[in-house]
Scaffold this active site. Structure first.
Site, PDB file in Angstrom:
ATOM      1  N   HIS A  35       0.872  -1.182   0.000  1.00 18.16           N
ATOM      2  CA  HIS A  35       0.000   0.000   0.000  1.00 18.16           C
ATOM      3  C   HIS A  35       0.908   1.231   0.000  1.00 18.16           C
ATOM      4  O   HIS A  35       2.151   1.108  -0.046  1.00 18.16           O
ATOM      5  CB  HIS A  35      -0.941  -0.026   1.207  1.00 18.16           C
ATOM      6  CG  HIS A  35      -0.253  -0.284   2.509  1.00 18.16           C
ATOM      7  ND1 HIS A  35       0.653   0.592   3.061  1.00 18.16           N
ATOM      8  CD2 HIS A  35      -0.302  -1.351   3.364  1.00 18.16           C
ATOM      9  CE1 HIS A  35       1.104   0.104   4.200  1.00 18.16           C
ATOM     10  NE2 HIS A  35       0.557  -1.087   4.407  1.00 18.16           N
ATOM     11  N   HIS A  38       4.048   1.306   2.272  1.00 19.40           N
ATOM     12  CA  HIS A  38       5.231   0.619   1.730  1.00 19.40           C
ATOM     13  C   HIS A  38       5.865   1.447   0.608  1.00 19.40           C
ATOM     14  O   HIS A  38       7.088   1.557   0.505  1.00 19.40           O
ATOM     15  CB  HIS A  38       4.842  -0.731   1.130  1.00 19.40           C
ATOM     16  CG  HIS A  38       4.250  -1.704   2.105  1.00 19.40           C
ATOM     17  ND1 HIS A  38       2.941  -2.125   2.034  1.00 19.40           N
ATOM     18  CD2 HIS A  38       4.782  -2.363   3.164  1.00 19.40           C
ATOM     19  CE1 HIS A  38       2.697  -2.998   2.992  1.00 19.40           C
ATOM     20  NE2 HIS A  38       3.798  -3.160   3.701  1.00 19.40           N
ATOM     21  N   GLY A 148       9.195   1.592   8.479  1.00 17.17           N
ATOM     22  CA  GLY A 148       8.134   2.534   8.812  1.00 17.17           C
ATOM     23  C   GLY A 148       8.020   2.758  10.312  1.00 17.17           C
ATOM     24  O   GLY A 148       8.168   1.823  11.104  1.00 17.17           O
ATOM     25  N   ASP A 151       5.445   0.727  12.674  1.00 15.17           N
ATOM     26  CA  ASP A 151       5.856  -0.342  13.586  1.00 15.17           C
ATOM     27  C   ASP A 151       7.008   0.200  14.435  1.00 15.17           C
ATOM     28  O   ASP A 151       8.170  -0.162  14.242  1.00 15.17           O
ATOM     29  CB  ASP A 151       6.265  -1.570  12.775  1.00 15.17           C
ATOM     30  CG  ASP A 151       5.119  -2.097  11.937  1.00 15.17           C
ATOM     31  OD1 ASP A 151       4.295  -2.840  12.477  1.00 15.17           O
ATOM     32  OD2 ASP A 151       5.024  -1.727  10.750  1.00 15.17           O
ATOM     33  N   GLN A 154       9.219  -2.217  16.386  1.00 18.47           N
ATOM     34  CA  GLN A 154      10.051  -2.986  15.451  1.00 18.47           C
ATOM     35  C   GLN A 154      11.265  -2.160  15.008  1.00 18.47           C
ATOM     36  O   GLN A 154      12.388  -2.675  14.926  1.00 18.47           O
ATOM     37  CB  GLN A 154       9.205  -3.372  14.233  1.00 18.47           C
ATOM     38  CG  GLN A 154       9.995  -3.959  13.075  1.00 18.47           C
ATOM     39  CD  GLN A 154       9.096  -4.437  11.971  1.00 18.47           C
ATOM     40  OE1 GLN A 154       8.542  -5.528  12.051  1.00 18.47           O
ATOM     41  NE2 GLN A 154       8.922  -3.638  10.929  1.00 18.47           N
ATOM     42  N   SER A 186      -2.349  -0.291   6.544  1.00 15.76           N
ATOM     43  CA  SER A 186      -1.844  -1.594   6.946  1.00 15.76           C
ATOM     44  C   SER A 186      -2.394  -2.638   5.985  1.00 15.76           C
ATOM     45  O   SER A 186      -3.537  -2.522   5.521  1.00 15.76           O
ATOM     46  CB  SER A 186      -2.319  -1.928   8.369  1.00 15.76           C
ATOM     47  OG  SER A 186      -2.181  -3.318   8.605  1.00 15.76           O
ATOM     48  N   SER A 187      -1.575  -3.644   5.693  1.00 14.82           N
ATOM     49  CA  SER A 187      -2.038  -4.716   4.809  1.00 14.82           C
ATOM     50  C   SER A 187      -3.255  -5.409   5.402  1.00 14.82           C
ATOM     51  O   SER A 187      -4.085  -5.957   4.667  1.00 14.82           O
ATOM     52  CB  SER A 187      -0.924  -5.740   4.596  1.00 14.82           C
ATOM     53  OG  SER A 187       0.233  -5.103   4.089  1.00 14.82           O
TER      54      SER A 187
HETATM   55  P1  AMP Z   1       4.909  -5.052   6.609  1.00 14.12           P
HETATM   56  O1  AMP Z   1       4.694  -5.431   5.183  1.00 14.12           O
HETATM   57  O2  AMP Z   1       3.651  -4.791   7.357  1.00 14.12           O
HETATM   58  O3  AMP Z   1       5.864  -5.973   7.315  1.00 14.12           O
HETATM   59  O4  AMP Z   1       5.635  -3.648   6.581  1.00 14.12           O
HETATM   60  C1  AMP Z   1       6.833  -3.472   5.868  1.00 14.12           C
HETATM   61  C2  AMP Z   1       7.402  -2.124   6.189  1.00 14.12           C
HETATM   62  O5  AMP Z   1       6.462  -1.115   5.831  1.00 14.12           O
HETATM   63  C3  AMP Z   1       7.680  -1.931   7.682  1.00 14.12           C
HETATM   64  O6  AMP Z   1       8.885  -1.196   7.833  1.00 14.12           O
HETATM   65  C4  AMP Z   1       6.481  -1.148   8.140  1.00 14.12           C
HETATM   66  O7  AMP Z   1       6.742  -0.347   9.275  1.00 14.12           O
HETATM   67  C5  AMP Z   1       6.234  -0.280   6.926  1.00 14.12           C
HETATM   68  N1  AMP Z   1       4.852   0.220   6.932  1.00 14.12           N
HETATM   69  C6  AMP Z   1       3.718  -0.510   7.058  1.00 14.12           C
HETATM   70  N2  AMP Z   1       2.638   0.298   7.074  1.00 14.12           N
HETATM   71  C7  AMP Z   1       3.112   1.565   6.993  1.00 14.12           C
HETATM   72  C8  AMP Z   1       2.506   2.858   6.969  1.00 14.12           C
HETATM   73  N3  AMP Z   1       1.177   3.010   7.071  1.00 14.12           N
HETATM   74  N4  AMP Z   1       3.298   3.945   6.871  1.00 14.12           N
HETATM   75  C9  AMP Z   1       4.650   3.807   6.787  1.00 14.12           C
HETATM   76  N5  AMP Z   1       5.284   2.617   6.780  1.00 14.12           N
HETATM   77  C10 AMP Z   1       4.530   1.516   6.881  1.00 14.12           C
END
Ligand code: AMP
Length: 279
Positions: A35, A38, A148, A151, A154, A186-187
């Site tokens: 999204h 990412h 991001g 998180d 994280q 968020s996914s």
């Molecule tokens: P994920 O696919 O959920 O593991 O996220 C992958 C990366 O994208 C991580 O570094 C997350 O913190 C970041 N991320 C997820 N959602 C967002 C968002 N809404 N804004 C900024 N970064 C994000």
């Protein structure tokens, strides 16, 4: 053209060639179902590196709930089209056997900052994250990695990890991207029903209001208790935590004595949402 690579051997060759010509390589680790959050990381990587790798790997080791792993959204063809549009050089999308081959026996465990909040509610989660992130850094050999603030914990765990293991990579935190109504992207949001999707923005709104009160001098404990009640009132079925913590070490804070972060995890229908804001 974004090149899709599935093995670390092929990736290593590609990156070695880039590095021989003096290029700085940036990596954006993700679990796919991409999204704008990412994509904002991919853009930051594009701006701050010469070549960009986005990784997509739904890491079984970081899912403490098997149902969450099964239901995690996956759409690689769509993700690839988005990455093409952002000018990403490589999509590294290894299979589970490539990342965890037979005989795999190492776990990376960061203590301290990984223990409260998500660590307390998702046992083993950050071991999974730290292990896969350490592997992705080894496999990509990147000089910069983009994560991001969505998180937040994280991000702190990853910073600790690279510092403690002397991994030669610079970690860059990027701001949370939100929908127009404030819901953090968020996914997992696609799993919200229409009614839940309408309720979801309350989480961020209530946090913003509570943060403003705390900045104005309202007592932290009482303000957070009221905010928690308001979240439940707004239709959430449970609030796992809603806390004020120090920005980096995530120490509990009873008053606003230093820069703070408010962090939340709450359940809406069968979706668990997390968010955090500066206070
Ligand atoms: P994920 O696919 O959920 O593991 O996220 C992958 C990366 O994208 C991580 O570094 C997350 O913190 C970041 N991320 C997820 N959602 C967002 C968002 N809404 N804004 C900024 N970064 C994000």
């Amino acid at each position: 053209m974004t090149q899709v690579i599935r093995t670390s051997a092929e990736l290593r060759e590609k990156v070695a060639a880039w590095k021989r010509s003096g290029m700085l390589v940036g990596v954006v680790p993700t679990m796919g179902a991409l999204h704008d959050g990412h994509l904002s990381l991919a853009r930051a990587a594009r701006e701050q590196s010469d070549r960009v790798i986005v990784t997509i790997f739904v890491n079984p080791m970081q899912f403490n709930n098997p149902d969450d792993l099964t239901k995690y959204p996956r759409d690689e063809a769509h993700d690839l089209a988005l990455l093409e549009a952002e000018g990403v050089d490589v999509l590294f999308a290894p299979g589970v056997d490539e990342v965890y081959p037979d005989g795999f026996a190492t776990t990376v465990s960061v203590s301290g900052v990984s223990e409260p909040l998500e660590g307390a509610f998702r046992p083993g989660h950050f071991d999974g994250v730290a292990t896969v992130v350490a592997k992705l850094f080894g496999m990509t050999q990147a000089g910069r990695a983009f994560f991001g603030e969505k998180d937040w914990q994280q991000l702190q765990v990853v910073r600790r990890l690279v510092e403690d293991l002397n991994i030669p990579i610079r970690i860059i935190g990027c701001p949370t991207i939100r929908e127009a109504d404030g819901l953090a992207m968020s996914s997992r949001n696609v799993r919200l029903s229409a009614a839940e999707r309408a309720q979801a923005p309350a989480l961020h709104q209530i946090m913003q209001a509570a943060a403003a009160e705390i900045r104005d001098g309202a007592p932290v404990g009482e303000t957070l208790m009221n905010a928690q009640a308001a979240i439940l009132e707004a239709g959430f079925s449970a609030v796992e935590y809603l806390e004020l913590r120090s920005v980096e070490g995530l120490r509990p804070m009873a008053n606003l004595s230093e820069p703070a972060r408010m962090l939340v995890a709450a359940q809406l229908g069968d979706v668990r949402l997390i968010d955090n804001i500066a206070v």
